[in-house]
Enzyme design. Structure first.
Site: not given
Ligand code: GRF
Length: 202
Positions: A14, A16, A68, A91, A94, A110, A148, A151
């Site tokens: 964490g 960032n 879920r 990591m 989505l 990135h 989608e 990067d």
């Protein structure tokens, strides 16, 4: 809406997230407010950073929530009226549903100059290992919108960083964080928060 409500998604140390919290505390993200931290890893040190800063933190993981997982994330974002999601070392890839539901409202950092050393399989130290193996003399970091394609979204900001003789992946990672990531992410957070407040799109 007075400020863009920001959720930061994390998985690890964490640093960032810390850069974002520090920038907000110093008044450098005037258009946004970090109101939620989400980790997919219950032992992430990023959770301690959130707690110290007094920001509510939640753990949402595939292990605990199974299928879920994405629904839990979406529910949380809706419950908290989140306007902007910042992936800061998160990591997990989505789902399409989440990405399209929050189109133009998810950004990621990135640790390379996209389109080099990015996409599937390029994360963490692997990115810096690949840069060193190729022999590039300049690398850096990129903040981009999330779509989608891993990067593959529109680039928001980039910062170049010099590769030095004798660099190891660890040394290069540290330099990229210090010279690029920790500066770029808060800057992009403000730029996108302001855009959202003004009702402008990506
Ligand atoms: C950073 O290098 C970031 O670019 C990448 O994951 C790392 C996260 O580090 N996506 P931290 O958890 O912010 O320290």
């Amino acid at each position: 809406m007075l400020k863009t409500r920001i959720a930061v998604f994390v998985s690890g140390g964490g640093t960032n997230l810390q850069a974002l919290l520090n920038a907000e505390a110093s008044g450098n993200i005037p258009s946004g407010e970090i109101v939620l931290v989400v980790s997919n890893n219950a032992s992430a040190y990023a959770l301690t950073r959130a707690e110290r800063a007094g920001v509510p933190a939640r753990v949402v993981s595939r292990q605990v929530h199974g299928e879920r997982f994405e629904t839990e994330l979406l529910n949380l974002l809706r419950q908290e009226n989140i306007d902007l999601v910042i992936l800061a070392g998160f990591m997990c890839i989505l789902s399409k549903e989440l990405i399209t539901g929050f189109s133009g409202k998810i950004i990621n950092i990135h640790p390379s100059l996209i389109p080099s050393f990015c996409g599937k399989g390029f994360y963490g130290l692997r990115v810096h290992e690949a840069a060193l193996a190729y022999g590039v003399k300049v690398t850096g970091a990129t903040v981009h919108y999330v779509n989608e394609i891993p990067d593959g979204g529109t680039i928001i900001l980039q910062q170049a960083v010099e590769v030095k003789e004798g660099d190891t992946p660890e040394l290069l990672q540290k330099r990229v964080m210090e010279q690029a990531e920790w500066k770029l992410l808060p800057k992009a957070a403000e730029m996108v928060s302001e855009k959202i407040l003004l009702g402008e799109s990506e």
